[in-house]
Design a protein around this motif. Structure first.
Motif, PDB file in Angstrom:
ATOM      1  N   THR A   1      -8.831   7.090   9.237  1.00 25.42           N
ATOM      2  CA  THR A   1      -8.821   7.375   7.799  1.00 25.42           C
ATOM      3  C   THR A   1      -7.461   7.098   7.182  1.00 25.42           C
ATOM      4  O   THR A   1      -7.358   6.459   6.138  1.00 25.42           O
ATOM      5  N   VAL A   2      -6.405   7.567   7.837  1.00 27.77           N
ATOM      6  CA  VAL A   2      -5.115   7.631   7.151  1.00 27.77           C
ATOM      7  C   VAL A   2      -4.022   6.759   7.753  1.00 27.77           C
ATOM      8  O   VAL A   2      -3.044   6.430   7.083  1.00 27.77           O
ATOM      9  N   SER A   3      -4.165   6.337   9.011  1.00 29.91           N
ATOM     10  CA  SER A   3      -3.066   5.642   9.679  1.00 29.91           C
ATOM     11  C   SER A   3      -2.621   4.393   8.935  1.00 29.91           C
ATOM     12  O   SER A   3      -1.423   4.174   8.701  1.00 29.91           O
ATOM     13  N   GLU A   4      -3.574   3.563   8.542  1.00 27.33           N
ATOM     14  CA  GLU A   4      -3.225   2.261   7.967  1.00 27.33           C
ATOM     15  C   GLU A   4      -2.721   2.354   6.530  1.00 27.33           C
ATOM     16  O   GLU A   4      -2.374   1.345   5.927  1.00 27.33           O
ATOM     17  N   SER A   5      -2.631   3.569   5.994  1.00 23.44           N
ATOM     18  CA  SER A   5      -2.072   3.749   4.647  1.00 23.44           C
ATOM     19  C   SER A   5      -0.560   3.949   4.684  1.00 23.44           C
ATOM     20  O   SER A   5       0.084   3.951   3.641  1.00 23.44           O
ATOM     21  N   GLY A   6       0.011   4.124   5.874  1.00 22.54           N
ATOM     22  CA  GLY A   6       1.409   4.525   5.962  1.00 22.54           C
ATOM     23  C   GLY A   6       2.354   3.434   6.417  1.00 22.54           C
ATOM     24  O   GLY A   6       1.983   2.507   7.138  1.00 22.54           O
ATOM     25  N   ALA A   7       3.604   3.553   5.996  1.00 19.26           N
ATOM     26  CA  ALA A   7       4.668   2.630   6.425  1.00 19.26           C
ATOM     27  C   ALA A   7       6.007   3.358   6.400  1.00 19.26           C
ATOM     28  O   ALA A   7       6.201   4.303   5.627  1.00 19.26           O
ATOM     29  N   HIS A   8       6.907   2.919   7.264  1.00 18.04           N
ATOM     30  CA  HIS A   8       8.292   3.392   7.269  1.00 18.04           C
ATOM     31  C   HIS A   8       9.205   2.179   7.106  1.00 18.04           C
ATOM     32  O   HIS A   8       9.039   1.177   7.802  1.00 18.04           O
TER      33      HIS A   8
END
Length: 486
Positions: free
Chosen positions: A333-340
């Motif tokens: 659900t949420v992993s591919e929405s994030g970046a650092h």
């Protein structure tokens, strides 16, 4: 002797010159285009700078600086709708009689903006601890969740978790389903309930041979499920057994191990259904993989088709109605929405072979899975795609020898554009939206007191433009000193 001078070839009135020397392709963009099918749906390059879902990342760097954590909310909705379509298609193709319910596994990311985005899509949620129930109550007060949403309560339940679950059920949340993890939980929950409730049982799946133990610590053993039901639930007026739950620790994979565990769980469901007519739901947990390399390949539709087909076939063979299917996708659900995003502050050449690019933060605090369980994330430069590349190691700021990142998922090396004072390099780690903040302890003490970075939320408007909102400032010295008692 070979002559490497340019050869002259005449075609009628036209003369063309061909060099026998091939032009060496040594720019970073050449490396990526030769190695992968690129650009990709979420990654593209414009003016030698990376775009993530068409977001110009260097513009974010110029506005907010680095280090920087980014959450792109529309990707959450996109993945929820993808999964719903996979299961909807499989159910239609096979003529499956049961319904499908998508639950979000809150422990992947508890942030309010994540839950708000996810709940726009007619989903349900799965909890794992006492504070999760407080989050449900907060969401309900704001009208983001209703008393008819399914709330699946997993995990080993301490007294405060049991009490909060009972409070939720007594308040009229009719689809709250405590899923029993051990045989003592019914005895603790029943006295607190003012009304009957639906419940589930978690199966303790067997682990892969590589594990040092045979059976998951979570749930109740296969052979104990039916006896547990008969002893603790069958004649208890407070409970209606509706759900059987299982989860494979290594995720949903096309392997003999996964299909064997699925078959065993469906057999237990059929056996239990024959003595418990109220049972009507099979929860297959989470485990959809997420993209962790540009070369990622996984046939989601095939896997869902096969899961639905196998459940249907086995139930039909046993003369058992096909159950409703629940999933609990968290990372998906949420992993591919994030970046650092980090900047390379300096390069240290420690010997004739090793070049250390030092980032302006820490891998141990920002991406704890990268050192704790050797997880890999998609790593790409934000700028300088037109520069020559070199092999490097990446070092974090802490004094710990484990604070480094030295290998991509597809190759045992890291290649990045060469750094220079004239054109500082920024790099991004992508698909980092699940678990990293909660495991790293966002807002608390970090190793060597490295501060948490700024956190920016990106959304997309109806006209296709982007909006950014600063959700959390970079941690300040006084925030840390307050925790330490200074």
């Amino acid at each position: 002797m070979l002559d490497f001078r340019p050869a002259t070839i005449t075609f009628g009135r036209y003369t063309q010159y061909y060099s026998l020397r091939q032009k060496v392709k040594n720019k970073y963009i050449d490396l990526i285009e030769q190695t992968f099918d690129f650009p990709q749906p979420e990654f593209s390059v414009s003016n030698h700078e990376l775009r993530f879902h068409d977001i110009p990342l260097m513009d974010l760097v110029k506005q907010y600086g680095s280090p920087l954590k980014v959450t792109y909310l529309p990707k959450i909705t996109e993945n929820i709708l993808r999964a719903k379509e996979y299961f909807g298609t499989a159910i239609r193709k096979s003529g499956y009689k049961g319904k499908y319910y998508y639950c979000y596994c809150t422990k992947s990311s508890h942030y309010s903006f994540v839950l708000r985005e996810a709940l726009k899509n007619d989903i349900h949620i799965e909890t794992s601890s006492a504070f999760d129930i407080n989050i449900v109550e907060s969401l309900a007060k704001k009208g983001l969740i209703s008393k008819t949403n399914h709330i699946l309560c997993n995990g080993f339940k301490m007294p405060d978790y049991i009490r909060n679950i009972a409070n939720l059920i007594n308040a009229g949340f009719s689809n709250t389903v405590p899923i029993f993890d051990n045989i003592e939980e019914p005895d603790s929950l029943a006295p607190l309930l003012q009304k009957p409730c639906d419940v589930g049982i978690r199966i303790a799946s067997e682990e892969e041979p590589k594990f040092t133990f045979y059976t998951s610590r979570l749930g109740i053993g296969y052979q104990d499920i039916v006896p547990f039901y008969k002893e603790k639930l069958k004649d208890n007026p407070k409970f209606r057994l509706k759900m059987l739950h299982f989860f494979i620790n290594t995720g949903i994979s096309d392997s003999a191990y996964y299909w064997n565990e699925l078959a065993k769980s469906v057999r237990v469901y059929c056996e239990l259904k024959k003595v418990c007519p109220e049972l009507n739901s099979l929860n297959i947990g989470g485990g959809f993989p997420t993209k962790n390399t540009l070369g990622f390949a996984y046939d989601y539709q095939y896997m869902v088709d096969e899961i639905i087909h196998q459940i249907k076939t086995m139930c039909n063979a046993e003369g058992v109605p096909e159950p409703d299917i629940f999933t609990e996708f968290g990372s998906f659900t949420v992993s591919e929405s994030g970046a650092h995003i980090f900047s390379i502050k300096a390069q240290k050449r420690q010997n004739d072979r090793e070049r250390w690019d030092m980032i302006d933060s820490s891998f141990m605090t920002n991406l704890p899975d990268s050192w704790a369980i050797n997880s890999k994330f998609i790593l790409l430069p934000i700028n300088n795609w037109d520069k020559e590349y070199e092999r490097v190691l990446l070092g974090g700021l802490t004094c710990d020898s484990d604070d480094f990142y030295n290998a991509e998922q597809h190759v045992n090396a890291i290649f990045l554009p060469k750094t220079s004072k004239e054109s500082p390099l920024y790099i991004g780690f992508f698909h980092t939206g699940a678990y990293q903040d909660s495991i790293g302890g966002v807002g608390g003490l970090q190793h060597c007191l490295i501060p948490n970075p700024k956190h920016v939320i990106i959304n997309k408007t109806q006209d296709g433009s982007f909006t950014s909102e600063l959700f959390m400032e970079e941690q300040k010295p006084e925030d840390v000193l307050r925790i330490l008692g200074y």
